[in-house]
Design an enzyme around this catalytic site. Structure first.
Site, PDB file in Angstrom:
ATOM      1  N   TRP A  68       0.859  -1.206   0.000  1.00 57.19           N
ATOM      2  CA  TRP A  68       0.000   0.000   0.000  1.00 57.19           C
ATOM      3  C   TRP A  68       0.887   1.245   0.000  1.00 57.19           C
ATOM      4  O   TRP A  68       1.916   1.271   0.693  1.00 57.19           O
ATOM      5  CB  TRP A  68      -0.894   0.015   1.250  1.00 57.19           C
ATOM      6  CG  TRP A  68      -2.260  -0.553   1.011  1.00 57.19           C
ATOM      7  CD1 TRP A  68      -2.587  -1.869   0.894  1.00 57.19           C
ATOM      8  CD2 TRP A  68      -3.474   0.193   0.861  1.00 57.19           C
ATOM      9  NE1 TRP A  68      -3.930  -2.007   0.688  1.00 57.19           N
ATOM     10  CE2 TRP A  68      -4.512  -0.759   0.660  1.00 57.19           C
ATOM     11  CE3 TRP A  68      -3.802   1.552   0.877  1.00 57.19           C
ATOM     12  CZ2 TRP A  68      -5.838  -0.377   0.482  1.00 57.19           C
ATOM     13  CZ3 TRP A  68      -5.125   1.916   0.703  1.00 57.19           C
ATOM     14  CH2 TRP A  68      -6.124   0.962   0.500  1.00 57.19           C
TER      15      TRP A  68
ATOM     16  N   GLU B  95      -0.551  -6.531   7.357  1.00 54.80           N
ATOM     17  CA  GLU B  95       0.083  -7.836   7.139  1.00 54.80           C
ATOM     18  C   GLU B  95       1.567  -7.826   7.512  1.00 54.80           C
ATOM     19  O   GLU B  95       2.239  -8.866   7.457  1.00 54.80           O
ATOM     20  CB  GLU B  95      -0.080  -8.265   5.675  1.00 54.80           C
ATOM     21  CG  GLU B  95      -1.493  -8.701   5.307  1.00 54.80           C
ATOM     22  CD  GLU B  95      -2.494  -7.565   5.260  1.00 54.80           C
ATOM     23  OE1 GLU B  95      -2.153  -6.494   4.712  1.00 54.80           O
ATOM     24  OE2 GLU B  95      -3.614  -7.721   5.793  1.00 54.80           O
TER      25      GLU B  95
ATOM     26  N   CYS C 271       3.275   2.357   5.142  1.00 56.96           N
ATOM     27  CA  CYS C 271       2.858   3.763   5.113  1.00 56.96           C
ATOM     28  C   CYS C 271       1.336   3.820   5.230  1.00 56.96           C
ATOM     29  O   CYS C 271       0.626   3.332   4.352  1.00 56.96           O
ATOM     30  CB  CYS C 271       3.310   4.424   3.815  1.00 56.96           C
ATOM     31  SG  CYS C 271       2.617   6.075   3.588  1.00 56.96           S
TER      32      CYS C 271
ATOM     33  N   ILE D 160      -1.894   6.302   5.545  1.00 54.93           N
ATOM     34  CA  ILE D 160      -2.291   7.691   5.308  1.00 54.93           C
ATOM     35  C   ILE D 160      -3.748   7.864   5.716  1.00 54.93           C
ATOM     36  O   ILE D 160      -4.613   7.056   5.332  1.00 54.93           O
ATOM     37  CB  ILE D 160      -2.046   8.084   3.844  1.00 54.93           C
ATOM     38  CG1 ILE D 160      -0.536   7.972   3.557  1.00 54.93           C
ATOM     39  CG2 ILE D 160      -2.547   9.504   3.579  1.00 54.93           C
ATOM     40  CD1 ILE D 160      -0.105   8.361   2.190  1.00 54.93           C
TER      41      ILE D 160
ATOM     42  N   THR E 103     -12.347   8.143   7.324  1.00 58.36           N
ATOM     43  CA  THR E 103     -13.004   7.342   8.361  1.00 58.36           C
ATOM     44  C   THR E 103     -12.024   7.049   9.494  1.00 58.36           C
ATOM     45  O   THR E 103     -10.884   7.509   9.489  1.00 58.36           O
ATOM     46  CB  THR E 103     -13.492   6.004   7.770  1.00 58.36           C
ATOM     47  OG1 THR E 103     -12.337   5.210   7.438  1.00 58.36           O
ATOM     48  CG2 THR E 103     -14.332   6.224   6.531  1.00 58.36           C
TER      49      THR E 103
ATOM     50  N   HIS F 250     -10.685   4.264  10.021  1.00 59.84           N
ATOM     51  CA  HIS F 250      -9.856   3.110   9.657  1.00 59.84           C
ATOM     52  C   HIS F 250      -8.386   3.337  10.002  1.00 59.84           C
ATOM     53  O   HIS F 250      -7.698   2.467  10.538  1.00 59.84           O
ATOM     54  CB  HIS F 250     -10.020   2.823   8.160  1.00 59.84           C
ATOM     55  CG  HIS F 250      -9.443   1.520   7.738  1.00 59.84           C
ATOM     56  ND1 HIS F 250      -8.175   1.401   7.233  1.00 59.84           N
ATOM     57  CD2 HIS F 250      -9.965   0.271   7.778  1.00 59.84           C
ATOM     58  CE1 HIS F 250      -7.934   0.129   6.962  1.00 59.84           C
ATOM     59  NE2 HIS F 250      -8.999  -0.578   7.281  1.00 59.84           N
TER      60      HIS F 250
HETATM   61  C1  DLZ Z   1      -7.403  -0.958   3.766  1.00 57.92           C
HETATM   62  C2  DLZ Z   1      -6.206  -0.062   3.882  1.00 57.92           C
HETATM   63  C3  DLZ Z   1      -6.371   1.337   3.894  1.00 57.92           C
HETATM   64  C4  DLZ Z   1      -7.699   1.992   3.781  1.00 57.92           C
HETATM   65  N1  DLZ Z   1      -5.316   2.148   3.956  1.00 57.92           N
HETATM   66  C5  DLZ Z   1      -4.074   1.613   4.057  1.00 57.92           C
HETATM   67  C6  DLZ Z   1      -2.937   2.464   4.151  1.00 57.92           C
HETATM   68  O1  DLZ Z   1      -2.989   3.696   4.118  1.00 57.92           O
HETATM   69  N2  DLZ Z   1      -1.713   1.858   4.275  1.00 57.92           N
HETATM   70  C7  DLZ Z   1      -1.555   0.490   4.320  1.00 57.92           C
HETATM   71  O2  DLZ Z   1      -0.415   0.011   4.445  1.00 57.92           O
HETATM   72  N3  DLZ Z   1      -2.625  -0.313   4.220  1.00 57.92           N
HETATM   73  C8  DLZ Z   1      -3.867   0.194   4.076  1.00 57.92           C
HETATM   74  N4  DLZ Z   1      -4.945  -0.624   3.987  1.00 57.92           N
HETATM   75  C9  DLZ Z   1      -4.732  -2.092   3.900  1.00 57.92           C
HETATM   76  C10 DLZ Z   1      -4.554  -2.784   5.249  1.00 57.92           C
HETATM   77  O3  DLZ Z   1      -3.250  -2.568   5.797  1.00 57.92           O
HETATM   78  C11 DLZ Z   1      -4.712  -4.313   5.052  1.00 57.92           C
HETATM   79  O4  DLZ Z   1      -3.880  -4.730   3.994  1.00 57.92           O
HETATM   80  C12 DLZ Z   1      -6.134  -4.692   4.722  1.00 57.92           C
HETATM   81  O5  DLZ Z   1      -7.002  -4.185   5.714  1.00 57.92           O
HETATM   82  C13 DLZ Z   1      -6.289  -6.214   4.660  1.00 57.92           C
HETATM   83  O6  DLZ Z   1      -5.960  -6.802   5.906  1.00 57.92           O
END
Ligand code: DLZ
Length: 161
Positions: free
Chosen positions: A31, A67, A90, A92, A96, A98
């Site tokens: 991500w 993960e 990272c 961001i 929400t 989350h």
């Molecule tokens: C779902 C998600 C969101 C919204 N934002 C990020 C982020 O900014 N950075 C990141 O590393 N991962 C994000 N994820 C994914 C979650 O870390 C994870 O991979 C999913 O919730 C599946 O478990």
């Protein structure tokens, strides 16, 4: 903890041990790949600069920062064993809650690993409000937190539990 106007990437090699005899794992989330690529490059290049051999740096990719925890557990069980693990991610902030839940869970999970694994896990997970802030800290105007993580990883090597 504020890092405004500071470059985080300076280290004095003469005050650090050589990384030549140590093995490292870098666990990297996909991500915000633009940022995690920059952090990875900072960490990898710094380990090499400090004397690590390319063959002694294992890379494990995981989908997101959540993960990283499992990926670090995997890294701790590879053979021959690694001396330190760097977790790169990272997060961001979105619209929400989350971000808050995931950030807390990731840092809590990585902390738990440091209490349970025989090998240190270095947290290199940016938690920023905007992409620009993360870019500034992954090879931009505020340096590269990956560099700092690599130096920290080396400083934590060779400590027996
Ligand atoms: C779902 C998600 C969101 C919204 N934002 C990020 C982020 O900014 N950075 C990141 O590393 N991962 C994000 N994820 C994914 C979650 O870390 C994870 O991979 C999913 O919730 C599946 O478990």
């Amino acid at each position: 903890m504020a890092t405004a106007n500071k470059n985080l990437s300076q280290y004095d090699k003469s005050r650090l041990p050589s990384a030549f005899s140590f093995r490292f794992a870098i666990v990297k989330a996909q991500w915000n790949i633009q940022v995690t690529d920059g952090l990875y490059k900072g960490a990898y290049d710094t380990l090499l600069d400090l004397g690590a051999l390319p063959g002694n740096i294992v890379t494990i990719d995981v989908p997101g920062s959540m993960e990283l925890i499992f990926g670090c557990r995997q890294a701790a069980s590879i053979s021959p064993p690694v001396d330190a693990i760097i977790a790169i991610g990272c997060l961001i902030k979105g619209e929400t809650m989350h971000f808050e839940f995931v950030s807390m869970a990731v840092y809590h999970g990585l902390s738990q690993l440091n209490l349970t694994l025989p090998v240190p896990v270095i947290a290199c997970v940016l938690t920023d409000n905007q992409l620009e802030q993360s870019l500034a800290r992954s090879g931009g105007i505020h340096g590269n937190k990956g560099v700092e993580a690599a130096v920290t990883a080396l400083q934590m090597c060779g400590r027996d539990i």
